[in-house]
Design a protein around this motif. Structure first.
Motif, short mmCIF file in Angstrom:
data_model
loop_
_atom_site.label_atom_id
_atom_site.label_comp_id
_atom_site.label_asym_id
_atom_site.label_seq_id
_atom_site.Cartn_x
_atom_site.Cartn_y
_atom_site.Cartn_z
N UNK A 1 6.71 -9.02 -4.08
CA UNK A 1 7.25 -7.68 -3.87
C UNK A 1 6.81 -7.19 -2.49
N UNK A 2 7.78 -6.83 -1.65
CA UNK A 2 7.47 -6.34 -0.31
C UNK A 2 7.79 -4.85 -0.24
N UNK A 3 6.74 -4.06 -0.15
CA UNK A 3 6.93 -2.61 0.03
C UNK A 3 7.04 -2.32 1.52
N UNK A 4 8.27 -2.29 1.99
CA UNK A 4 8.49 -2.10 3.41
C UNK A 4 8.43 -0.62 3.77
N UNK A 5 7.85 -0.33 4.94
CA UNK A 5 7.93 1.03 5.46
C UNK A 5 9.26 1.16 6.21
N UNK A 6 9.40 2.15 7.04
CA UNK A 6 10.70 2.44 7.65
C UNK A 6 11.10 1.41 8.70
N UNK A 7 12.32 0.94 8.57
CA UNK A 7 12.88 0.09 9.62
C UNK A 7 14.35 0.42 9.88
N UNK A 8 14.88 1.39 9.13
CA UNK A 8 16.28 1.78 9.30
C UNK A 8 16.44 2.61 10.57
N UNK A 9 17.65 2.63 11.13
CA UNK A 9 17.85 3.32 12.41
C UNK A 9 17.95 4.83 12.29
N UNK A 10 18.30 5.32 11.09
CA UNK A 10 18.49 6.76 10.94
C UNK A 10 17.16 7.50 10.85
N UNK A 11 17.17 8.75 11.26
CA UNK A 11 16.02 9.63 10.98
C UNK A 11 16.13 10.09 9.55
N UNK A 12 14.98 10.33 8.93
CA UNK A 12 15.01 10.68 7.51
C UNK A 12 14.13 11.88 7.19
N UNK A 13 12.89 11.80 7.58
CA UNK A 13 11.90 12.79 7.17
C UNK A 13 11.77 13.87 8.23
N UNK A 14 12.43 15.00 8.03
CA UNK A 14 12.42 16.05 9.04
C UNK A 14 11.07 16.72 9.20
N UNK A 15 10.17 16.46 8.27
CA UNK A 15 8.82 17.03 8.42
C UNK A 15 8.12 16.43 9.62
N UNK A 16 8.53 15.20 9.98
CA UNK A 16 7.89 14.54 11.12
C UNK A 16 8.83 14.33 12.29
N UNK A 17 10.12 14.58 12.11
CA UNK A 17 11.07 14.26 13.17
C UNK A 17 10.83 15.10 14.42
N UNK A 18 11.01 14.47 15.57
CA UNK A 18 10.97 15.17 16.84
C UNK A 18 12.41 15.59 17.16
N UNK B 1 7.62 -14.58 3.02
CA UNK B 1 7.41 -14.40 1.58
C UNK B 1 8.15 -15.47 0.79
N UNK B 2 9.35 -15.81 1.21
CA UNK B 2 10.12 -16.84 0.53
C UNK B 2 9.37 -18.17 0.56
N UNK B 3 8.77 -18.48 1.69
CA UNK B 3 8.04 -19.74 1.83
C UNK B 3 6.75 -19.75 1.01
N UNK B 4 6.12 -18.58 0.83
CA UNK B 4 4.81 -18.50 0.17
C UNK B 4 4.90 -18.16 -1.32
N UNK B 5 6.08 -17.82 -1.82
CA UNK B 5 6.20 -17.29 -3.18
C UNK B 5 5.64 -18.23 -4.24
N UNK C 1 -3.83 -10.81 5.46
CA UNK C 1 -4.86 -11.68 4.88
C UNK C 1 -4.29 -12.69 3.89
N UNK C 2 -3.42 -12.23 3.01
CA UNK C 2 -2.96 -13.06 1.88
C UNK C 2 -1.63 -13.75 2.17
N UNK C 3 -0.69 -12.99 2.72
CA UNK C 3 0.63 -13.54 2.99
C UNK C 3 0.67 -14.28 4.32
#
Length: 304
Positions: free
Chosen positions: A171-188, A217-221, A286-288
């Motif tokens: 399971x990969x919990x990815x942070x943001x990588x999408x091009x759109x802005x999302x969280x206006x609390x932090x947006x400039x 991940x596919x290689x290490x699963x 460390x693990x992956x």
């Protein structure tokens, strides 16, 4: 490998599918939206379709990146999130372990969003005295919207199928990588690129790094069996910085990167006043054995 990639027309799929093909794999892209990286137009909700693709294409591995995402909260009702994010994941897992299936590994694209409770989201405005340091040991998880709830449910299905059927699942919990802005609390307000640059300090990665994490991940699963990883650019911050980060983030960044202010001023950019959470991607390293190539240091290098 013969790999089924769901969500193949999405932002991640457009980068991931060609990368897998270049590495010599046969890739079948499944997505409701047609696209250059999608060979089967359809939904993971259609279990008969999933079964047919796995059987007819001789699928041996799955990367499940299809989902209703946070922006869809405004346009889709809760049942759609349950159908795609939960039932769709269950369909794939059940067909992966069905008699006659050759699938021997499964990578699930999850999200760090499910780790953010309303209390963390409120941050300094909610009275927090320090930024939240977030790693895979955080518990209990209290996702604040239907997106997070359904992704967490899907993660639990992944864990269950590993337990019951010994299906290797990462399971990969990815942070943001999408091009759109999302969280206006932090947006400039002045610059989306400014916002994204700042986020590489604590909650962003490039789509290229996101794709590479899935390949690793596919290689290490099969070797790992089951595990969950935060996938994000390595933060330069330490736990000792958390109190100052929520009070005066620019001071911390200036101490770590004295040159950043001049580079930012040339573009009229600014740093967030406060940082409310830091994603720690140390376990993935460390693990992956995976570390993002692009972080805040590389962002500054490009600004030069």
């Amino acid at each position: 490998m013969n790999i089924l990639v769901t969500g193949s027309s999405g932002w991640l799929g457009q980068t991931l599918v060609p990368k897998l093909v270049r590495e010599g794999h046969k890739v079948v892209g499944l997505d409701p939206e047609p696209g250059a990286t999608t060979s089967v137009v359809g939904s993971v909700v259609d279990r008969a379709l999933v079964r047919r693709v796995i059987r007819d294409e001789g699928i041996t591995a799955m990367i499940h990146a299809a989902a209703r995402h946070k922006p869809h909260i405004e346009t889709h009702d809760n049942s759609e999130f349950v159908a795609v994010n939960v039932q769709g994941t269950l369909n794939l897992l059940e067909e992966a372990v069905a008699p006659g299936s050759a699938v021997d590994r499964f990578v699930f694209t999850s999200t760090t969003s499910l780790m953010i409770s309303q209390q963390i989201r409120d941050g300094k405005a909610g009275g927090a005295k320090e930024a939240a340091w977030i790693d895979e040991t955080m518990a209990p998880l209290k996702p604040r919207n239907i997106y997070g709830v359904t992704k967490l449910a899907a993660e639990e299905l992944c864990r269950l199928f590993n337990h019951l059927h010994r299906l290797p699942v990462l399971v990969l919990r990815t942070s943001r990588f999408f091009p759109e802005e999302d969280d206006m609390a932090h947006a400039i307000r002045q610059s989306g690129e400014n916002t994204k640059a700042n986020e590489f300090l604590f909650r962003r990665l490039s789509v290229e790094d996101a794709a590479e994490a899935h390949v690793v991940a596919l290689a290490k699963a099969r070797e790992i069996g089951f595990d969950t990883f935060i996938v994000s650019a390595m933060t330069p911050f330490r736990r000792e910085d958390c109190r100052e980060l929520i009070a005066d983030a620019p001071a911390v960044v200036s101490r770590l990167f004295p040159e950043y202010l001049a580079l930012y001023e040339k573009r009229g950019w600014t740093m967030f006043d406060t940082v409310d959470r830091i994603y720690d991607a140390g376990k993935a390293a460390r693990v992956l054995g995976f570390t993002c190539r692009t972080g805040f240091r590389e962002v500054l290098d490009t600004l030069r």
